[in-house]
Design a protein around this motif. Sequence first.
Motif, PDB file in Angstrom:
ATOM      1  N   THR A  34       0.705  -1.121   0.024  1.00 36.69           N
ATOM      2  CA  THR A  34      -0.008   0.093   0.157  1.00 36.69           C
ATOM      3  C   THR A  34       0.741   1.239   0.096  1.00 36.69           C
ATOM      4  O   THR A  34       0.550   2.467   0.416  1.00 36.69           O
ATOM      5  CB  THR A  34      -0.929   0.051   1.083  1.00 36.69           C
ATOM      6  N   ASP A  35       2.021   1.188  -0.478  1.00 28.83           N
ATOM      7  CA  ASP A  35       3.112   2.427  -0.549  1.00 28.83           C
ATOM      8  C   ASP A  35       2.895   3.018  -1.855  1.00 28.83           C
ATOM      9  O   ASP A  35       3.686   3.777  -2.117  1.00 28.83           O
ATOM     10  CB  ASP A  35       4.316   2.027  -0.148  1.00 28.83           C
ATOM     11  N   VAL A  36       2.169   2.883  -2.801  1.00 28.73           N
ATOM     12  CA  VAL A  36       1.870   3.497  -4.098  1.00 28.73           C
ATOM     13  C   VAL A  36       1.129   4.726  -3.682  1.00 28.73           C
ATOM     14  O   VAL A  36      -0.242   4.780  -3.809  1.00 28.73           O
ATOM     15  CB  VAL A  36       1.427   2.909  -5.206  1.00 28.73           C
ATOM     16  N   ARG A  37       1.576   5.886  -3.353  1.00 26.93           N
ATOM     17  CA  ARG A  37       0.989   7.095  -2.966  1.00 26.93           C
ATOM     18  C   ARG A  37       1.407   8.253  -4.023  1.00 26.93           C
ATOM     19  O   ARG A  37       2.378   8.304  -4.737  1.00 26.93           O
ATOM     20  CB  ARG A  37       1.313   7.437  -1.708  1.00 26.93           C
ATOM     21  N   LEU A 173      -6.584   8.607  -7.898  1.00 26.58           N
ATOM     22  CA  LEU A 173      -6.566   8.643  -6.329  1.00 26.58           C
ATOM     23  C   LEU A 173      -7.587   7.472  -6.275  1.00 26.58           C
ATOM     24  O   LEU A 173      -8.784   8.098  -6.527  1.00 26.58           O
ATOM     25  CB  LEU A 173      -6.561   9.763  -5.600  1.00 26.58           C
ATOM     26  N   MET A 174      -7.103   6.427  -5.831  1.00 32.25           N
ATOM     27  CA  MET A 174      -8.403   5.630  -5.141  1.00 32.25           C
ATOM     28  C   MET A 174      -8.729   6.183  -3.554  1.00 32.25           C
ATOM     29  O   MET A 174      -7.717   6.127  -2.921  1.00 32.25           O
ATOM     30  CB  MET A 174      -7.895   4.136  -5.066  1.00 32.25           C
ATOM     31  N   ALA A 175      -9.870   6.754  -3.818  1.00 37.43           N
ATOM     32  CA  ALA A 175     -10.267   7.630  -2.458  1.00 37.43           C
ATOM     33  C   ALA A 175     -10.447   6.516  -1.340  1.00 37.43           C
ATOM     34  O   ALA A 175     -10.770   5.471  -1.524  1.00 37.43           O
ATOM     35  CB  ALA A 175     -11.877   8.161  -2.873  1.00 37.43           C
ATOM     36  N   ARG A 176     -10.211   7.055  -0.181  1.00 38.89           N
ATOM     37  CA  ARG A 176     -10.275   6.213   1.085  1.00 38.89           C
ATOM     38  C   ARG A 176     -11.934   6.363   1.417  1.00 38.89           C
ATOM     39  O   ARG A 176     -12.659   7.038   1.506  1.00 38.89           O
ATOM     40  CB  ARG A 176      -9.753   6.886   2.220  1.00 38.89           C
TER      41      ARG A 176
END
Length: 415
Positions: A34-37, A173-176
């Motif tokens: 989950t480090d693709v920011r 961005l994949m929103a939270r």
Amino acid sequence: MRHTATVSALLWICAVSLLAWLWLLLCQGYFWRTDVRLPPGAEPARWPAVAVVVPARDEAAVLPRSLPSLLAQEYPGRARIFLVDDNSTDGTGESAAELGRAPGGLPLTVLSAPEPAPGWTGKLWAVRHGIERARETDPAYLLLTDADIAHEPDSLRALVAAAEGGGYDLVSLMARLRVDSAWERLIVPAFVYFFGQLYPFRWVNRRGGRTAAAAGGCVLLRTAAAERARIPESIRGAVIDDVSLAREVKRGGGHIWLGLAERVDSVRPYPRLADLWRMVARSAYAQLRHQPLILLGTVLGLALVYLAPPAGLLTGLVRGEGALALTGGATWLLMAGSYVPMLRHYRQTLWLAPLLPLVAALYLLMTVDSAVRHYRGRGASWKGRTYPKPAAGPAADEGAHTSDERIPRAAPEQP
């Protein structure tokens, strides 16, 4: 004899599942990380103009929690918001106009779209009207964002800086997603986990790679790339429009980027299982291109990868078959371990990790239900509209992905 044959068959199945998980963890783009920011970008000397396009149908309940966040964007360049009321019956347009009267925010234009033309989905028809009006302001970028997405004040600034610095034509961005209710905590993190398994972000972001995907809630699109790819006309019939959009941009030579959001959030609630079930079932079969054989392969694949390991462990323990219990348990442990980073991203208890097979079983049932709905004539439906199986052709082929993934397709579009 029958007992021995059954145990032996289940042992072989668990062994294949173990090999499948080893392959997924090591060879499927490290999807579990989950480090693709959003990559930081140097601030441009001159900030380009941006038009924010927001399609909205019956969104009066969520707009007070999302639209003010767009109006409050701290963007150094010229930016304007175009909200398109897609034939709402709950006063969405009036609510948006009222929120736009607050002093000090970005300028807001509220538009009304007519009923969709034949062959268009309602959302993309609304996006079309928004983009047409937005082009009058000559924007360098279009921010396509859903009406239930809330942005931190620096969101637009960070998106544009990343696009300019990295030379990207599309940044998504994949929103939270919201994880307040018990069902949301159980099901929502797995949605993003499955999406990443289908479309590993590292593969999506690779120049020249075939994998293409985006998260429709937040897409910054270079206007020139949109024109080259004929967006949204080229995807007008796509139910899963975000993946189709990314595919067309990449097919046109564009460089795209997709990652997890830290400061972009969905405010739409899905408090009950029925709410989440409808969200998934509305488009899951479209993800499988409405093909029964692909559906069958998906069901068998999910059973092999997610359901066989716990079945092997429990059967091995009950029958005293050490090899079966060990193989099933080791595979289940690998599966659960791969889910831990996503649970941490959503700040959820790690005790949910062993429940991933249960969640996969629920998604399997939702996908089958999606197919049943399709064959009963209800197709992909959303907010009073039902879309039948699209005719063959580039605009309708939302399921013909260009990626080279080889795992079961089970994740629907982002809510």
